[in-house]
Design a protein around this motif. Structure first.
Motif, PDB file in Angstrom:
ATOM      1  N   HIS A  75       9.614   4.609   7.415  1.00  0.00           N
ATOM      2  CA  HIS A  75       8.688   4.431   8.544  1.00  0.00           C
ATOM      3  C   HIS A  75       7.293   3.970   8.148  1.00  0.00           C
ATOM      4  N   GLN A  76       7.033   3.835   6.866  1.00  0.00           N
ATOM      5  CA  GLN A  76       5.716   3.413   6.393  1.00  0.00           C
ATOM      6  C   GLN A  76       4.598   4.228   7.056  1.00  0.00           C
ATOM      7  N   ALA A  77       4.812   5.524   7.149  1.00  0.00           N
ATOM      8  CA  ALA A  77       3.832   6.423   7.766  1.00  0.00           C
ATOM      9  C   ALA A  77       2.563   6.462   6.925  1.00  0.00           C
ATOM     10  N   GLU A  78       1.433   6.559   7.606  1.00  0.00           N
ATOM     11  CA  GLU A  78       0.151   6.641   6.897  1.00  0.00           C
ATOM     12  C   GLU A  78      -0.210   8.076   6.538  1.00  0.00           C
ATOM     13  N   ALA A  79       0.429   9.044   7.217  1.00  0.00           N
ATOM     14  CA  ALA A  79       0.145  10.458   6.947  1.00  0.00           C
ATOM     15  C   ALA A  79       1.235  11.315   7.571  1.00  0.00           C
ATOM     16  N   ILE A  80       1.329  12.545   7.074  1.00  0.00           N
ATOM     17  CA  ILE A  80       2.173  13.559   7.694  1.00  0.00           C
ATOM     18  C   ILE A  80       1.236  14.641   8.206  1.00  0.00           C
ATOM     19  N   PRO A 122      -2.236  12.623   3.433  1.00  0.00           N
ATOM     20  CA  PRO A 122      -2.365  11.154   3.472  1.00  0.00           C
ATOM     21  C   PRO A 122      -1.270  10.501   2.640  1.00  0.00           C
ATOM     22  N   LEU A 123      -0.652   9.469   3.189  1.00  0.00           N
ATOM     23  CA  LEU A 123       0.367   8.704   2.469  1.00  0.00           C
ATOM     24  C   LEU A 123      -0.101   7.285   2.198  1.00  0.00           C
ATOM     25  N   SER A 124      -1.226   6.939   2.763  1.00  0.00           N
ATOM     26  CA  SER A 124      -1.770   5.597   2.642  1.00  0.00           C
ATOM     27  C   SER A 124      -3.254   5.681   2.331  1.00  0.00           C
ATOM     28  N   GLY A 175      26.999  21.627  -0.646  1.00  0.00           N
ATOM     29  CA  GLY A 175      27.647  21.441   0.635  1.00  0.00           C
ATOM     30  C   GLY A 175      27.281  22.440   1.714  1.00  0.00           C
ATOM     31  N   GLU A 176      26.465  23.428   1.390  1.00  0.00           N
ATOM     32  CA  GLU A 176      26.087  24.464   2.348  1.00  0.00           C
ATOM     33  C   GLU A 176      24.656  24.240   2.833  1.00  0.00           C
ATOM     34  N   ALA A 177      24.440  24.273   4.155  1.00  0.00           N
ATOM     35  CA  ALA A 177      23.116  24.054   4.732  1.00  0.00           C
ATOM     36  C   ALA A 177      22.164  25.171   4.308  1.00  0.00           C
ATOM     37  N   VAL A 178      21.045  24.790   3.696  1.00  0.00           N
ATOM     38  CA  VAL A 178      20.041  25.767   3.263  1.00  0.00           C
ATOM     39  C   VAL A 178      18.645  25.425   3.763  1.00  0.00           C
ATOM     40  N   ALA A 179      18.463  24.218   4.343  1.00  0.00           N
ATOM     41  CA  ALA A 179      17.148  23.831   4.848  1.00  0.00           C
ATOM     42  C   ALA A 179      17.313  22.912   6.046  1.00  0.00           C
ATOM     43  N   MET A 180      16.345  22.978   6.958  1.00  0.00           N
ATOM     44  CA  MET A 180      16.367  22.107   8.127  1.00  0.00           C
ATOM     45  C   MET A 180      14.938  21.747   8.505  1.00  0.00           C
ATOM     46  N   ALA A 181      14.798  20.613   9.179  1.00  0.00           N
ATOM     47  CA  ALA A 181      13.489  20.185   9.674  1.00  0.00           C
ATOM     48  C   ALA A 181      13.674  19.291  10.888  1.00  0.00           C
ATOM     49  N   VAL A 182      12.643  19.265  11.722  1.00  0.00           N
ATOM     50  CA  VAL A 182      12.573  18.360  12.862  1.00  0.00           C
ATOM     51  C   VAL A 182      11.272  17.583  12.700  1.00  0.00           C
ATOM     52  N   THR A 183      11.370  16.250  12.754  1.00  0.00           N
ATOM     53  CA  THR A 183      10.187  15.405  12.640  1.00  0.00           C
ATOM     54  C   THR A 183      10.162  14.389  13.768  1.00  0.00           C
ATOM     55  N   GLY A 184       8.984  13.870  14.011  1.00  0.00           N
ATOM     56  CA  GLY A 184       8.805  12.793  14.982  1.00  0.00           C
ATOM     57  C   GLY A 184       7.584  11.993  14.577  1.00  0.00           C
ATOM     58  N   PHE A 185       7.275  10.965  15.346  1.00  0.00           N
ATOM     59  CA  PHE A 185       6.144  10.110  15.013  1.00  0.00           C
ATOM     60  C   PHE A 185       5.217   9.963  16.195  1.00  0.00           C
ATOM     61  N   CYS A 186       3.966   9.764  15.873  1.00  0.00           N
ATOM     62  CA  CYS A 186       2.957   9.497  16.881  1.00  0.00           C
ATOM     63  C   CYS A 186       2.022   8.463  16.303  1.00  0.00           C
ATOM     64  N   GLY A 187       1.152   7.999  17.138  1.00  0.00           N
ATOM     65  CA  GLY A 187       0.163   7.046  16.673  1.00  0.00           C
ATOM     66  C   GLY A 187       0.016   5.912  17.655  1.00  0.00           C
ATOM     67  N   GLY A 188      -0.923   5.133  17.406  1.00  0.00           N
ATOM     68  CA  GLY A 188      -1.210   3.980  18.239  1.00  0.00           C
ATOM     69  C   GLY A 188      -2.240   3.136  17.525  1.00  0.00           C
ATOM     70  N   GLY A 211      -2.018   0.554  15.579  1.00  0.00           N
ATOM     71  CA  GLY A 211      -1.728   0.246  14.189  1.00  0.00           C
ATOM     72  C   GLY A 211      -1.624   1.433  13.259  1.00  0.00           C
ATOM     73  N   ARG A 212      -1.527   2.656  13.801  1.00  0.00           N
ATOM     74  CA  ARG A 212      -1.392   3.820  12.926  1.00  0.00           C
ATOM     75  C   ARG A 212      -0.090   4.545  13.259  1.00  0.00           C
ATOM     76  N   LYS A 213       0.504   5.131  12.231  1.00  0.00           N
ATOM     77  CA  LYS A 213       1.763   5.835  12.415  1.00  0.00           C
ATOM     78  C   LYS A 213       1.713   7.114  11.592  1.00  0.00           C
ATOM     79  N   ARG A 214       1.824   8.220  12.268  1.00  0.00           N
ATOM     80  CA  ARG A 214       1.800   9.524  11.606  1.00  0.00           C
ATOM     81  C   ARG A 214       3.088  10.274  11.913  1.00  0.00           C
ATOM     82  N   MET A 215       3.638  10.900  10.869  1.00  0.00           N
ATOM     83  CA  MET A 215       4.806  11.754  11.078  1.00  0.00           C
ATOM     84  C   MET A 215       4.304  13.144  11.462  1.00  0.00           C
TER      85      MET A 215
END
Length: 186
Positions: A106-111, A157-159, A55-68, A70-74
């Motif tokens: 999000h079916q991302a192809e890569a991070i 790579p995720l795909s 119950g105690e916060a020990v990790a955090m992250a901020v993510t977003g997506f880009c691509g165009g 037909g590609r999607k990268r986190m």
């Protein structure tokens, strides 16, 4: 160790109060201001992730997506584990859940991430962490005009369809586009 992973797609002050200390501890310089993070979530271009242990916060992250085209990268913009909790495998556990989120939701192809490229022990340690998580370091080193440190892109790579056709320079087009989008309207 009861572990919980949460993803927020809208700004929540109660959650931010739990995650802010981790963010400030890990990124004392050069981090995006809170109002920018809030705007990113409000505009739907980012998510805030929380890792809780008992119950105690020990990790955090901020993510977003880009691509165009037909590609999607986190873009993994920030990720941190609370200083007193490091070295216990929580970073790898937390990241594996972010990776699963990128694939499942999000079916991302890569991070894609960027790390400081200056040759210091801390930066070498961070690089080793990301490589252990499966990332591939690129050879291209990018110099932003607004920060003094050079950066290197890494990708996971995720795909099977994802291929990098250069030394990493193209990844910085995505990263830079994401940063510009983050500050738009500020």
């Amino acid at each position: 160790m009861p572990w919980t992973f949460n993803t927020l797609t809208e700004w929540d002050e109660v959650w931010w109060d739990k995650l802010r200390p981790i963010y400030r501890e890990a990124f004392p310089h050069g981090a995006k201001p809170e109002k920018v993070l809030r705007s990113m979530l409000d505009r739907g271009i980012a998510s805030l992730h929380a890792g809780l242990q008992e119950g105690e916060a020990v990790a955090m992250a901020v993510t977003g997506f880009c691509g165009g085209k037909g590609r999607k990268r986190m873009i993994l913009d920030y990720m941190a584990v609370r200083q007193d909790q490091r070295g216990q495998g929580l970073g790898r556990l937390f990241f594996s859940q972010i990776r699963d989120y990128a694939e499942r939701e999000h079916q991302a192809e890569a991070i894609v991430i960027e790390t400081e490229a200056e040759d210091t022990e801390m930066n070498r340690e961070r690089l080793r962490f990301w490589i252990r998580c499966g990332f591939i370091a690129t050879s291209y080193v990018h110099q932003y005009i607004w920060v003094p440190e050079p950066y290197r892109a890494l990708y996971l790579p995720l795909s099977d369809h994802f291929t990098l056709r250069d030394d990493g320079k193209s990844l910085f087009r995505d990263i830079t586009s994401f940063h510009h989008q983050s500050f738009r309207g500020q």
